[in-house]
Design a protein around this motif. Structure first.
Motif, PDB file in Angstrom:
ATOM      1  N   UNK A   1      -0.271  10.059  -8.037  1.00  6.49           N
ATOM      2  CA  UNK A   1      -1.395  10.322  -8.929  1.00  6.49           C
ATOM      3  C   UNK A   1      -2.590   9.427  -8.626  1.00  6.49           C
ATOM      4  N   UNK A   2      -3.063   9.544  -7.373  1.00  7.86           N
ATOM      5  CA  UNK A   2      -4.335   8.942  -7.014  1.00  7.86           C
ATOM      6  C   UNK A   2      -5.425   9.949  -7.379  1.00  7.86           C
ATOM      7  N   UNK A   3      -6.657   9.665  -7.053  1.00  6.11           N
ATOM      8  CA  UNK A   3      -7.754  10.580  -7.382  1.00  6.11           C
ATOM      9  C   UNK A   3      -8.451  11.016  -6.095  1.00  6.11           C
ATOM     10  N   UNK A   4      -8.251  12.292  -5.678  1.00  8.93           N
ATOM     11  CA  UNK A   4      -7.422  13.329  -6.281  1.00  8.93           C
ATOM     12  C   UNK A   4      -5.943  13.095  -5.978  1.00  8.93           C
ATOM     13  N   UNK A   5      -5.044  13.767  -6.702  1.00  8.63           N
ATOM     14  CA  UNK A   5      -3.616  13.564  -6.465  1.00  8.63           C
ATOM     15  C   UNK A   5      -3.155  14.117  -5.115  1.00  8.63           C
ATOM     16  N   UNK A   6      -2.091  13.495  -4.608  1.00  6.32           N
ATOM     17  CA  UNK A   6      -1.455  13.917  -3.366  1.00  6.32           C
ATOM     18  C   UNK A   6      -0.059  14.409  -3.704  1.00  6.32           C
ATOM     19  N   UNK A   7       0.300  15.597  -3.231  1.00  2.00           N
ATOM     20  CA  UNK A   7       1.629  16.143  -3.514  1.00  2.00           C
ATOM     21  C   UNK A   7       2.193  16.788  -2.259  1.00  2.00           C
ATOM     22  N   UNK A   8       3.502  16.716  -2.141  1.00  2.00           N
ATOM     23  CA  UNK A   8       4.144  17.348  -0.975  1.00  2.00           C
ATOM     24  C   UNK A   8       5.515  17.878  -1.356  1.00  2.00           C
TER      25      UNK A   8
ATOM     26  N   UNK B   1       0.810  -1.218   0.000  1.00  2.00           N
ATOM     27  CA  UNK B   1       0.000   0.000   0.000  1.00  2.00           C
ATOM     28  C   UNK B   1       0.838   1.261   0.000  1.00  2.00           C
ATOM     29  N   UNK B   2       2.029   1.200  -0.625  1.00  2.00           N
ATOM     30  CA  UNK B   2       2.842   2.400  -0.779  1.00  2.00           C
ATOM     31  C   UNK B   2       2.317   3.258  -1.920  1.00  2.00           C
ATOM     32  N   UNK B   3       3.146   4.194  -2.366  1.00  2.00           N
ATOM     33  CA  UNK B   3       2.688   5.137  -3.378  1.00  2.00           C
ATOM     34  C   UNK B   3       2.333   4.447  -4.696  1.00  2.00           C
ATOM     35  N   UNK B   4       3.147   3.474  -5.115  1.00  2.00           N
ATOM     36  CA  UNK B   4       2.848   2.769  -6.362  1.00  2.00           C
ATOM     37  C   UNK B   4       1.562   1.973  -6.219  1.00  2.00           C
ATOM     38  N   UNK B   5       1.422   1.269  -5.105  1.00  2.00           N
ATOM     39  CA  UNK B   5       0.208   0.497  -4.879  1.00  2.00           C
ATOM     40  C   UNK B   5      -1.033   1.362  -4.859  1.00  2.00           C
ATOM     41  N   UNK B   6      -0.940   2.537  -4.243  1.00  2.00           N
ATOM     42  CA  UNK B   6      -2.098   3.429  -4.175  1.00  2.00           C
ATOM     43  C   UNK B   6      -2.468   3.973  -5.549  1.00  2.00           C
TER      44      UNK B   6
ATOM     45  N   UNK C   1       3.219  -4.681  -5.441  1.00  2.00           N
ATOM     46  CA  UNK C   1       3.677  -3.291  -5.343  1.00  2.00           C
ATOM     47  C   UNK C   1       4.463  -3.151  -4.046  1.00  2.00           C
ATOM     48  N   UNK C   2       5.508  -3.947  -3.934  1.00  2.00           N
ATOM     49  CA  UNK C   2       6.266  -4.059  -2.686  1.00  2.00           C
ATOM     50  C   UNK C   2       7.601  -3.331  -2.748  1.00  2.00           C
TER      51      UNK C   2
END
Length: 455
Positions: A350-357, A178-183, A266-267
């Protein structure tokens, strides 16, 4: 033996850009790429471009949630065909940009060090040895395949690369990790219409982020139909003929099963150094397998550089591009550009909506002893989102209460991947929070939220 000024192993972003730069300066350059499906590197072929193409098509699919599954499946199939067409066109363009340059020779084969200045290349035609006074390692990273029983030769198990060519929309998709790629993939496939289950081994989702941000991400994705199991240890993945059966344990509930039409691993990703024979060149790696470099990207062999994902750290194509700039400035400039003075680097999921930091999270800022001022606003309060019909998410700023310096910013909402760059530029320029607080932004826009966020 063929002799070159520079040999670049790997056709990624930094390597291909450096090759073109050196060729323009009349150097003879060799570029070694082991696969004709990877000209241009990970981003173009199995990373940013294909996944973001699918993010776009998935957003279209999400506008028609009541469509019968057979129609969703057909739209997905057409989307995969279109995405692969985009990739093939960019791959060919990247290949031609270098292969058609008379100063560049592209070798399609596996490169392996014979010494600190010699590379042995094994191609379909045979093996030949190249000598270069400068060598750059740009081989990228690869997906980590965990030692889970039942993975080997299982046709229903995919990596983040192989799933991009999956022509059939899985009705049920299980994602291990459930990291960024998995999400990202969870969001993509949920929008296309799959029933998505995420098995995350950690008891917390995306632990890099503040807990309030992670909770909001999880809440939004659950509302879109994604199911999460945290603290889940996958025990086996069985090919049951017409489905995969994933057995896992989550501690509290013991052994459990989830049935899926496809399983995505997605590990994580690790530096790709296998087969390079780094020891022959005197190139050392760290405890995580990444090539050791200094601030100017020199390895432990003085004439050998490492750039991009293979050296560890942030795995983004724009970091690889900046690595090229560091080498360029050392070779042809004053050498002042280093990995230590890049400044704050933003990232987006790039989930929906995107998360950026960009910059520090609240947790990180407090841990470093800053007197922190935190401001949060709901995305729903921004006028622009009413016109977009996308009101999920939250924005968060972290500033130094004593100096007004911007320490960090998280943007979970529409167009986050674009507007976070505004904060990055302000931080790089040394501008303080009141600059964004009082800046005149267009209206209605997502950027104008900074007037309130930094107030």
């Amino acid at each position: 033996m063929k002799t070159f000024d520079t040999i670049i192993i790997g056709f990624g972003k930094g390597g291909k850009t450096l090759a073109a730069e050196l060729a323009a300066r009349c150097e003879r350059v060799a570029v070694v790429e082991r696969s004709d499906k990877m000209y241009g590197g990970t981003c173009i072929n199995t990373g940013c471009i294909p996944t973001k193409a699918l993010v776009h098509r998935a957003s279209i699919a999400a506008l028609r949630p009541d469509t019968p599954f057979d129609e969703k499946r057909e739209f997905y199939r057409r989307s995969i065909d279109w995405e692969q067409g985009v990739v093939e066109a960019l791959r060919e363009r990247n290949y031609r940009n270098l292969a058609d340059n008379p100063a560049v020779t592209v070798f399609t084969g596996s490169g392996s060090f014979a010494s600190a200045d010699e590379v042995e290349v094994t191609t379909a035609e045979g093996t030949e040895r190249l000598r270069g006074r400068r060598i750059v390692i740009n081989t990228g990273a690869e997906s980590v395949v965990p030692p889970i029983p039942g993975i080997a030769d299982n046709p229903r198990v995919h990596t983040s690369a192989s799933i991009l060519t999956l022509g059939e929309l899985p009705r049920r998709l299980t994602i291990v990790g459930g990291g960024y790629i998995g999400l990202e993939f969870a969001s993509i496939y949920a929008s296309f219409g799959s029933e998505v289950t995420v098995l995350e081994g950690s008891p917390e989702l995306i632990p890099r982020e503040d807990r309030d941000i992670a909770a909001e991400v999880m809440h939004v994705m659950e509302r879109k139909g994604v199911r999460f199991h945290l603290g889940a240890r996958v025990l086996s993945i069985k090919d049951a003929g017409d489905e995969a059966v994933v057995t896992f344990s989550d501690g509290a509930n013991g052994r459990r099963e989830v049935h899926a039409d496809a399983v995505l691993l997605a590990t994580g990703r690790r530096p790709l150094t296998e087969g390079l024979n780094l020891a022959a060149a005197g190139v050392e790696t760290d405890e995580r397998g990444a090539i050791r470099v200094d601030g100017h990207l020199h390895t432990t062999a003085p004439n050998i550089y490492a750039i991009g994902d293979v050296k560890g750290g942030l795995q983004f194509t724009y970091i690889s591009l900046d690595d090229y700039r560091i080498i360029r400035e050392e070779l042809f400039g004053d050498g002042s550009r280093t990995t230590q003075n890049r400044g704050p680097v933003s990232y987006a999921v790039f989930i929906d909506p995107p998360l950026a930091r960009v910059g520090l999270s609240e947790q990180e800022a407090r841990a470093q002893g800053f007197d922190v001022r935190v401001k949060k606003i709901a995305v729903a309060s921004i006028p622009r989102v009413r016109t977009l019909e996308q009101s999920d998410g939250v924005l968060k700023s972290v500033t130094d209460a004593q100096t007004g310096a911007i320490l960090g910013c998280t943007f979970f909402g529409p167009e986050a991947h674009e507007v976070i760059n505004t904060v990055s530029v302000a931080m790089k320029a040394g501008l303080k929070a009141d600059f964004l607080r009082d800046f005149i932004f267009t209206h209605p826009s997502m950027s104008e939220a900074f007037n309130e966020l930094f107030a």
